[in-house]
Scaffold this motif. Sequence first.
Motif, short mmCIF file in Angstrom:
data_model
loop_
_atom_site.label_atom_id
_atom_site.label_comp_id
_atom_site.label_asym_id
_atom_site.label_seq_id
_atom_site.Cartn_x
_atom_site.Cartn_y
_atom_site.Cartn_z
N MET A 54 0.85 -1.19 0.00
CA MET A 54 0.00 0.00 0.00
C MET A 54 0.88 1.23 0.00
O MET A 54 1.97 1.25 0.58
CB MET A 54 -0.95 0.02 1.20
N GLU A 55 0.40 2.26 -0.68
CA GLU A 55 1.01 3.58 -0.65
C GLU A 55 -0.11 4.57 -0.31
O GLU A 55 -1.02 4.77 -1.11
CB GLU A 55 1.64 3.92 -2.00
N ILE A 56 -0.04 5.12 0.88
CA ILE A 56 -1.09 6.00 1.38
C ILE A 56 -0.47 7.35 1.71
O ILE A 56 0.55 7.43 2.41
CB ILE A 56 -1.77 5.41 2.62
N GLU A 57 -1.08 8.41 1.22
CA GLU A 57 -0.55 9.76 1.42
C GLU A 57 -0.60 10.19 2.88
O GLU A 57 0.30 10.86 3.38
CB GLU A 57 -1.34 10.76 0.56
N GLU A 58 -1.67 9.78 3.60
CA GLU A 58 -1.80 10.14 5.01
C GLU A 58 -2.58 9.04 5.71
O GLU A 58 -3.79 8.96 5.62
CB GLU A 58 -2.52 11.48 5.16
N LEU A 59 -1.84 8.18 6.40
CA LEU A 59 -2.45 7.02 7.06
C LEU A 59 -2.98 7.43 8.43
O LEU A 59 -2.26 7.40 9.42
CB LEU A 59 -1.43 5.88 7.18
N ASN A 60 -4.25 7.83 8.45
CA ASN A 60 -4.86 8.31 9.69
C ASN A 60 -5.53 7.17 10.45
O ASN A 60 -6.14 6.29 9.83
CB ASN A 60 -5.93 9.36 9.38
N PRO A 61 -5.45 7.17 11.78
CA PRO A 61 -6.27 6.25 12.56
C PRO A 61 -7.74 6.48 12.23
O PRO A 61 -8.13 7.58 11.82
CB PRO A 61 -5.96 6.63 14.01
N GLU A 62 -8.54 5.46 12.43
CA GLU A 62 -9.95 5.55 12.04
C GLU A 62 -10.66 6.70 12.75
O GLU A 62 -11.54 7.34 12.18
CB GLU A 62 -10.66 4.23 12.36
N ASP A 63 -10.29 6.98 14.01
CA ASP A 63 -10.96 8.04 14.76
C ASP A 63 -10.02 9.19 15.07
O ASP A 63 -10.21 9.93 16.04
CB ASP A 63 -11.54 7.49 16.06
N GLY A 64 -8.96 9.36 14.27
CA GLY A 64 -7.99 10.40 14.55
C GLY A 64 -7.64 11.21 13.32
O GLY A 64 -8.16 10.98 12.22
#
Length: 408
Positions: A220-230
């Motif tokens: 995976m390449e994700i620009e901004e890996l945010n927590p589900e509730d963060g």
Amino acid sequence: MAPVNLNRRRSSGPLRFAAVLAAFALGASGCSIDLSGLRPGGGESPSPSPTPVDAKPVLDAAVKALGELPAVAVQGQIAPSGGEGEESGVNEVALTVTDSGAVSGTLQENENEAKVMEADDKLFINAPTEYWLDQDVANPDSDKYAGSWVRVSGGQLGMDPSEVLAPEKLAAILGKLAPAKDTATLENLDGTSAYRVDLDGGEKNRVWISEKEPYRLLRMEIEELNPEDGEGGPRTRLNFTEPESADVDKVFGDLIGATEDDLSGSRDARVPVAWKSQLELDCQTGGKCTVSGTVKDDSTGGEKAEGTVLVRLDATLQNEELGEKKCDDTASLKAGGTVDVSCSVDYKLGASSSPKSYEVTGKGLLSTRGLSGKDKDKLLKSLKEQRKTAKEGGEGEKSDSSEEPSGN
């Protein structure tokens, strides 16, 4: 080091006491490294497939399978989100993350490698001196960090692995990123044919999934890996594999061993701490002397620390005739607040028809602790229960080879 003085104060009896100095080390430095090697999508040579497939079923199946895994092993790069220049640092990571959020592995910054462990939302790293010199950390006991386990926040590490990489949590994050295109195309992924699925939420969000069923996440390449509730998270470029049950058991074994042997003396870098004012030494007739002070969150600028840390006062009092006595006190300091610490020693001087005055000197040192003894016992118990659950799940899968592994 800045001196800290114990104030003089007259007691009601004939005893006298003397001022004492306690020094603390402060220091911080920064670094920058080239980010050009971490550009989501960079370095790939797409090979459009002549037979594209519907992207959604492939993604849904891979996400579902990911969420059911007992653990994932990830290897790749993370970097601060939004930065493409040389001032943003790229860190290499190699982590195994279980479905319970237990984490074991390494993070490398520049040439400095840090061991990483996490369990029950308690994140620790163990790194050499050079690593800490590159961090914006200044605590009275920061000279004790090198080679020891130090509790840190996800922000200090670059991410909280248990919040974004535990299989079920990562599956939930990816599940909310619908395909940006209707079709998935085959590409050559490091010698393996895989479907590339472009995701919503930014043109640099995409995943690669195995060509053959059962579909599984490969990269995976994700620009901004945010927590589900963060909010806020790193850019990531990570490769995924499913660890063997023996590897998962080793993760728990390593975590249990570290907790038993090393976490008692761990430190805490999540909140910068300092004395709010001078320490006080109060000696009374009869020989009882008390050292007291107030500890504060020493955050500066716009950065705010989070969490609650254990702070500890270690005091040593001395008189040539009476000898040396020590005492200590530990208290919980909430980020943004203050807390009082104090401890006492008693020389137990008896009544005398010829009263005598003694000069008592001492020192008081401030430090942090990553865990209390009680919290360490709780963590150890939890890890042993998690290990047992993981073993039982693995044995259950192995006992019936006619069924598809559930991963639970």
